[in-house]
Structure formats: C-alpha cells, structure tokens
Scaffold this active site. Structure first.
Site, mmCIF file in Angstrom:
data_model
loop_
_atom_site.group_PDB
_atom_site.id
_atom_site.type_symbol
_atom_site.label_atom_id
_atom_site.label_comp_id
_atom_site.label_asym_id
_atom_site.label_seq_id
_atom_site.Cartn_x
_atom_site.Cartn_y
_atom_site.Cartn_z
ATOM 1 N N ARG A 78 0.811 -1.211 0.000
ATOM 2 C CA ARG A 78 0.000 0.000 0.000
ATOM 3 C C ARG A 78 0.849 1.268 0.000
ATOM 4 O O ARG A 78 0.552 2.226 -0.724
ATOM 5 C CB ARG A 78 -0.933 0.001 1.214
ATOM 6 C CG ARG A 78 -1.929 1.148 1.259
ATOM 7 C CD ARG A 78 -3.002 0.993 0.208
ATOM 8 N NE ARG A 78 -2.671 1.595 -1.083
ATOM 9 C CZ ARG A 78 -3.076 1.106 -2.237
ATOM 10 N NH1 ARG A 78 -3.785 0.000 -2.298
ATOM 11 N NH2 ARG A 78 -2.761 1.700 -3.365
ATOM 12 N N LYS B 275 1.901 25.438 -2.822
ATOM 13 C CA LYS B 275 0.687 24.734 -2.406
ATOM 14 C C LYS B 275 0.874 23.247 -2.703
ATOM 15 O O LYS B 275 0.571 22.760 -3.791
ATOM 16 C CB LYS B 275 -0.533 25.303 -3.123
ATOM 17 C CG LYS B 275 -0.843 26.739 -2.717
ATOM 18 C CD LYS B 275 -2.052 27.291 -3.469
ATOM 19 C CE LYS B 275 -2.308 28.740 -3.083
ATOM 20 N NZ LYS B 275 -3.454 29.316 -3.833
ATOM 21 N N LYS C 118 4.378 39.624 -1.742
ATOM 22 C CA LYS C 118 2.965 39.531 -2.085
ATOM 23 C C LYS C 118 2.218 40.765 -1.609
ATOM 24 O O LYS C 118 2.806 41.692 -1.045
ATOM 25 C CB LYS C 118 2.377 38.241 -1.506
ATOM 26 C CG LYS C 118 3.068 36.989 -2.079
ATOM 27 C CD LYS C 118 2.542 35.713 -1.480
ATOM 28 C CE LYS C 118 1.153 35.387 -1.970
ATOM 29 N NZ LYS C 118 1.140 35.043 -3.407
ATOM 30 N N GLU D 84 4.633 40.420 -6.574
ATOM 31 C CA GLU D 84 3.301 40.177 -7.116
ATOM 32 C C GLU D 84 2.576 41.507 -7.312
ATOM 33 O O GLU D 84 2.539 42.337 -6.400
ATOM 34 C CB GLU D 84 2.513 39.295 -6.144
ATOM 35 C CG GLU D 84 1.073 39.047 -6.539
ATOM 36 C CD GLU D 84 0.324 38.288 -5.457
ATOM 37 O OE1 GLU D 84 0.473 37.054 -5.390
ATOM 38 O OE2 GLU D 84 -0.391 38.931 -4.663
ATOM 39 N N ASP E 279 -0.880 38.881 -11.246
ATOM 40 C CA ASP E 279 -1.885 38.094 -10.544
ATOM 41 C C ASP E 279 -3.294 38.371 -11.061
ATOM 42 O O ASP E 279 -3.754 39.513 -11.058
ATOM 43 C CB ASP E 279 -1.818 38.393 -9.039
ATOM 44 C CG ASP E 279 -2.713 37.476 -8.227
ATOM 45 O OD1 ASP E 279 -2.756 36.277 -8.530
ATOM 46 O OD2 ASP E 279 -3.375 37.970 -7.294
#
Length: 301
Positions: free
Chosen positions: A106, A141, A173, A203, A224
């Site tokens: 597994r 992510k 950001k 960004e 963005d």
C-alpha cells in the site's frame, strides 16, 4: 526527456519519507491481516501495472518501501521515472516472501499513484502550451511533507519548479506591499536584505503596480489574476521598458521575467501562455491532480 537530464531525489530524503509512511501504516503490531492469513513459507511473484495512460513518477519510493520491509525482496523496474506509459503497461516486477511484499504494497502504490498523477496532470498542462515559450510551474501549495517529491513529479511531467520554501527566494505579495508602504519600498528593502544569489519576485495586480515594480528592478514580476488582454499589455510594457524589439525580447535574458498566475486551468492556460509571458504558475498540478490508477497483480507460490 533524456535520462541524464531527468531530476533526481536524494536517497536519504526518500528513505526517511518512506520509512515514516511505513511506520504510520504498520502501527504497533504490524500487518496483522497478512500475518494471520499467509504463512511465512509463501512467496509472491507480482507485477505493478499501470491502468491509465500517463507519466510515471515515484518508482524509487516504491522500490524503497519494499526494500525497507525486507532487503531480500527483488524489485525490477520495467520503465523509468519520466516515461510516458500506455494503459495496461507493466511498470515493475516484485518478487519475495508474500508477507513482505503485501506489507509494503500500500505504501509503495500510494507514492507511485500520487506522484504519477502529479506528473501526468502536469504533462497535460505542459503539452497545452508546448507551442509557446512559456512554461508551467508549480507553487508552494503542496501536501505537507511531500513538497520535494511533488516538485520532482512536476519536473518529470515537463513543468518547472517555483521556490521550494520561504528560504530560497523572495516573493513579495500583496500583504508585504501593504505593510511595507508600496511596491517600490518593498523591492528596495528586499534588495538590501537579500544576498546576490537570491532572486526577488514581486506580485502585482494592476499595470500601474507593474510600472512601479519595473522602476524598482525586481528579477521577476508575478501578474496576478489578469485577463489575457492585460497580460499582453504587460508583456508589451516590459518590452518597451527594456528598449527591446519584439524579436529580441522573445529570447532576451536582460529583462524582467514575467509570471502569470490566477484562474489557470487546462481550458485557460493556452490563451495565457500565448500572451508572451515566461511562466504560468498554478497550484492545480499539485493540489488537484487525480491519481494514476496503478495496481499490484500477484501470483502467490
């Protein structure tokens, strides 16, 4: 992809990752189902088969799972990580005591199915923009604990890797910009802090912010959630800012790299890439990739 240029994983990292997965699965008492139903004299001759088309990734982790359970288990890869395979194609052969093989099954398949899914999904995005200069790239992510191997799978699928963490590149950001007092001051502070080998990306969500960024001189500008029309404008603004003709701009290194992000899907990536941006980043290739259906078909002896 030529074998000599395919990405590699650190054996030490692989062993730690697989060992932890086996400890999680085996728990305190081990594989009590296998111990209860199969005698120690039984052997198994098994084939790992891919049931979907796609790009294989994770064979080294599967092999490590069997080896850590029992070094005597024989694992023979029939393809290589990065190979494109057809439905029903054998990927590897596994032979050893049945108890050992079934106890590792597994964990071995989990890694192989997930990473092959990431590589295969990435390949679909990369294939959609192969006619452009743009490359699809992943983000931070990723599933906790699996970032390095997921990014490995992205590269096998023809994608590019973004930064691995918060420590290997600066990405300014919107919240950084708001707190630091604007695009220009944020980039200036980053340049003063970073070493000469650390890239600085910022960004922006408007063309006005992009113009401010160009004056401050980052290495990369992340555009963005802009429409294709705005992205094309941004590419032209970047070209004019650097005084380059369209032909020179297409191949020039001495300019700010443009990365597009936001609302990137298999349906939208082609139009985004055709605007002339350099990279298209999306979390979907790691966070939304379906697993590849892979099974272990056995013949117990």
């Amino acid at each position: 992809m030529p074998q000599s240029f395919r990405p590699q994983l650190s054996p030490l990292m692989v062993e730690d990752l697989v060992r932890n997965a086996l400890l999680e699965d085996l728990g305190r008492a081990g594989d009590i189902t296998t111990y209860a139903t199969i005698g120690p004299e039984k052997t198994a001759h098994m084939t790992i088969n891919g049931r979907d088309p796609g790009v294989v990734a994770g064979l080294v982790l599967a092999e490590t799972a069997f080896r850590l359970i029992d070094p005597a288990v024989r694992f023979e890869a029939l393809v290589k990580d990065g190979d494109r395979v057809a439905p029903g194609q054998p990927l590897a052969r596994v032979e050893g005591t049945a108890r050992s093989v079934l106890s590792a099954e597994r964990v071995a398949l989990n890694f192989l199915m997930h990473l092959s899914g990431v590589a295969s999904y990435t390949a679909r995005f990369a294939d959609a923009i192969a006619h452009t200069k743009a490359r699809v790239t992943c983000t931070r992510k990723t599933l906790p604990g699996l970032r390095a191997v997921e990014k490995y799978a992205v590269r096998l699928g023809g994608g590019s890797n973004h930064r691995y963490g918060l420590d290997d590149a600066i990405l300014i950001k919107d919240n950084h910009i708001a707190v630091s007092g604007g695009v220009g001051p944020a980039i200036a502070a980053a340049r003063a802090y970073a070493g000469h080998l650390v890239k600085v990306e910022v960004e922006v969500d408007s063309l006005e912010q992009m113009r401010q960024a160009l004056e401050a001189g980052p290495d990369v500008i992340l555009l963005d959630n802009m429409t294709s029309e705005r992205l094309a404008e941004a590419v032209e603004i970047n070209r004019i800012h650097h005084g380059q003709t369209p032909a020179v701009y297409a191949v020039a290194q001495a300019r700010v790299i443009l990365e597009a992000s936001g609302n990137v899907t298999l349906e939208t990536i082609r139009a985004i890439a055709e605007t002339g941006v350099d990279y298209v980043s999306t979390s979907k290739i790691t966070m939304a990739a379906p697993t590849m259906d892979i099974g272990l078909d056995s013949s117990l002896v």
